[in-house]
Structure formats: structure tokens, C-alpha cells
Design a protein around this motif. Structure first.
Motif, PDB file in Angstrom:
ATOM      1  N   MET A 154       0.669  -1.251  -0.012  1.00  0.00           N
ATOM      2  CA  MET A 154      -0.100  -0.147   0.138  1.00  0.00           C
ATOM      3  C   MET A 154       0.890   1.194  -0.025  1.00  0.00           C
ATOM      4  O   MET A 154       1.866   1.304   0.756  1.00  0.00           O
ATOM      5  N   TYR A 155       0.458   2.353  -0.643  1.00  0.00           N
ATOM      6  CA  TYR A 155       1.273   3.795  -0.768  1.00  0.00           C
ATOM      7  C   TYR A 155       0.823   4.478   0.322  1.00  0.00           C
ATOM      8  O   TYR A 155      -0.457   4.447   0.901  1.00  0.00           O
ATOM      9  N   VAL A 156       1.688   4.919   1.086  1.00  0.00           N
ATOM     10  CA  VAL A 156       1.440   5.725   2.270  1.00  0.00           C
ATOM     11  C   VAL A 156       2.310   6.889   2.206  1.00  0.00           C
ATOM     12  O   VAL A 156       3.652   6.733   2.097  1.00  0.00           O
ATOM     13  N   THR A 157       1.895   8.049   2.536  1.00  0.00           N
ATOM     14  CA  THR A 157       2.905   9.565   2.580  1.00  0.00           C
ATOM     15  C   THR A 157       2.624   9.954   3.797  1.00  0.00           C
ATOM     16  O   THR A 157       1.391  10.409   4.091  1.00  0.00           O
ATOM     17  N   GLY A 158       3.441  10.274   4.436  1.00  0.00           N
ATOM     18  CA  GLY A 158       3.428  10.948   5.563  1.00  0.00           C
ATOM     19  C   GLY A 158       2.924  12.301   5.634  1.00  0.00           C
ATOM     20  O   GLY A 158       3.945  13.208   5.732  1.00  0.00           O
ATOM     21  N   VAL A 159       1.609  12.429   5.282  1.00  0.00           N
ATOM     22  CA  VAL A 159       1.227  13.795   4.647  1.00  0.00           C
ATOM     23  C   VAL A 159       0.728  14.533   5.980  1.00  0.00           C
ATOM     24  O   VAL A 159      -0.043  15.265   5.718  1.00  0.00           O
ATOM     25  N   SER A 160       1.322  14.230   6.774  1.00  0.00           N
ATOM     26  CA  SER A 160       0.759  14.682   8.131  1.00  0.00           C
ATOM     27  C   SER A 160       1.452  15.808   9.135  1.00  0.00           C
ATOM     28  O   SER A 160       1.397  15.787  10.269  1.00  0.00           O
ATOM     29  N   VAL A 161       2.254  16.582   8.825  1.00  0.00           N
ATOM     30  CA  VAL A 161       2.760  17.660   9.647  1.00  0.00           C
ATOM     31  C   VAL A 161       4.156  18.034   9.528  1.00  0.00           C
ATOM     32  O   VAL A 161       4.922  17.357   9.692  1.00  0.00           O
ATOM     33  N   PHE A 162       4.140  19.439   9.042  1.00  0.00           N
ATOM     34  CA  PHE A 162       5.659  19.968   8.549  1.00  0.00           C
ATOM     35  C   PHE A 162       6.002  21.035   9.600  1.00  0.00           C
ATOM     36  O   PHE A 162       6.102  22.200   8.705  1.00  0.00           O
ATOM     37  N   LEU A 163       6.296  20.788  10.711  1.00  0.00           N
ATOM     38  CA  LEU A 163       6.534  22.127  11.175  1.00  0.00           C
ATOM     39  C   LEU A 163       7.917  22.031  12.206  1.00  0.00           C
ATOM     40  O   LEU A 163       8.889  22.542  11.817  1.00  0.00           O
ATOM     41  N   LEU A 164       7.718  21.470  13.225  1.00  0.00           N
ATOM     42  CA  LEU A 164       8.821  21.155  14.286  1.00  0.00           C
ATOM     43  C   LEU A 164       9.661  22.431  14.422  1.00  0.00           C
ATOM     44  O   LEU A 164      10.776  22.489  13.701  1.00  0.00           O
ATOM     45  N   THR A 183      -8.164   2.584   6.222  1.00  0.00           N
ATOM     46  CA  THR A 183      -8.406   1.437   7.507  1.00  0.00           C
ATOM     47  C   THR A 183      -9.167   0.275   6.853  1.00  0.00           C
ATOM     48  O   THR A 183      -9.017  -0.741   7.397  1.00  0.00           O
ATOM     49  N   ASN A 184      -9.833   0.250   5.956  1.00  0.00           N
ATOM     50  CA  ASN A 184     -10.628  -0.911   5.559  1.00  0.00           C
ATOM     51  C   ASN A 184      -9.871  -1.645   4.246  1.00  0.00           C
ATOM     52  O   ASN A 184     -10.339  -2.577   3.667  1.00  0.00           O
ATOM     53  N   ASP A 185      -8.833  -1.158   3.717  1.00  0.00           N
ATOM     54  CA  ASP A 185      -7.906  -1.604   2.785  1.00  0.00           C
ATOM     55  C   ASP A 185      -8.505  -1.620   1.435  1.00  0.00           C
ATOM     56  O   ASP A 185      -8.446  -2.911   0.702  1.00  0.00           O
TER      57      ASP A 185
END
Length: 144
Positions: free
Chosen positions: A1-11, A112-114
């Protein structure tokens, strides 16, 4: 499955604080819905991997294969507090860039349901949980 850490760019990229603890789950979802609407190009209430790739190509303005905070900020239709936390979470190594692999990683986590597509409910749950967890861990969000 393709997944991209599309979730938070700040730190620590910004100096303004946003207290998302003042937002309800529904308000967070409403704040993120414009992003779903932009990515769901065929308006079928699902994000397929081809739509995600096309959205990525639009956001990566200089076509170098990475999205910077500035590119993400210029393309995000979400509330400022929300896009900032998404970028921060997606930029897991803190280098200021997000790669397509990160985006596909997040996509896989959202599905979540693939069924190889992300529904609005899966999207909403993923991002609301991300922001609520960030607030629990840090007590505030830095925004750029």
C-alpha cells in the motif's frame, strides 16, 4: 500500500502558537475538509491513489520531488493551525521537506478498510486524531 506521511511539517519552523485544544473534533474536521475536496478531483467522496498523485504534482510547484513548507502553505485550503500541524507531522525527520513516499504512507494508514481508497470518514478520522494527539503531546501547536 502506498502511504505518505502527509501529516505535519513544522517542528519549530514558526513562532506563533495555536491552541487547538479550543477546537472541537467537528471543527477540526470542518477545517480539514477543504483539503479533501481539492484532492477528490472526481467528487466521488473517495480519494484514490491517482488523485493523490495528481494533487502532489500540483503542490510540488518546482517539480523537484519534494514539497517544502512554503509550497504546502501556498496550496493548503485548511485553517492555518491545521495545515501547520499536518506539515509538522509529515516532516518526520524535520528537514523541511515532504516526499511523495511520505504521502503514500499516510494514505495507506488512512485506508483503514484496505479498499485502496480513502473515504471522507477515514480522512476526517485520521487528521482529527493527528491534531488531537499533537495537542495532547505538546499542549499547543507552532504555526509558521
Amino acid at each position: 500500500m502506498y502511504v505518505t506521511g502527509v501529516s505535519v511539517f513544522l517542528l519549530f519552523l514558526g513562532t506563533t502558537y495555536a491552541d487547538i485544544g479550543n477546537y472541537t473534533h467537528a471543527q477540526i474536521v470542518a477545517g480539514m475538509n477543504p483539503i479533501f475536496d481539492v484532492v477528490d478531483m472526481n467528487n466521488d467522496s473517495f480519494i484514490e491513489d491517482s488523485e493523490l498523485t495528481n494533487a502532489w504534482l500540483r503542490v510540488d510547484a518546482d517539480h523537484d520531488g519534494y514539497v517544502t513548507e512554503a509550497e504546502y502553505k501556498n496550496s493548503a485550503n485548511a485553517k492555518r493551525e491545521f495545515w501547520a500541524i499536518v506539515f509538522q507531522e509529515m516532516d518526520r525527520d524535520g528537514d523541511g521537506f515532504i516526499g511523495l513516499d511520505t504521502i503514500y504512507g499516510e494514505y495507506a494508514m488512512m485506508d483503514t478498510n484496505d479498499d485502496n481508497r480513502v473515504s471522507r470518514l477515514e480522512f476526517d478520522n485520521f487528521y482529527a486524531t493527528m491534531m488531537e494527539d499533537a495537542y495532547k503531546h505538546y499542549g499547543f501547536l507552532l504555526i509558521g
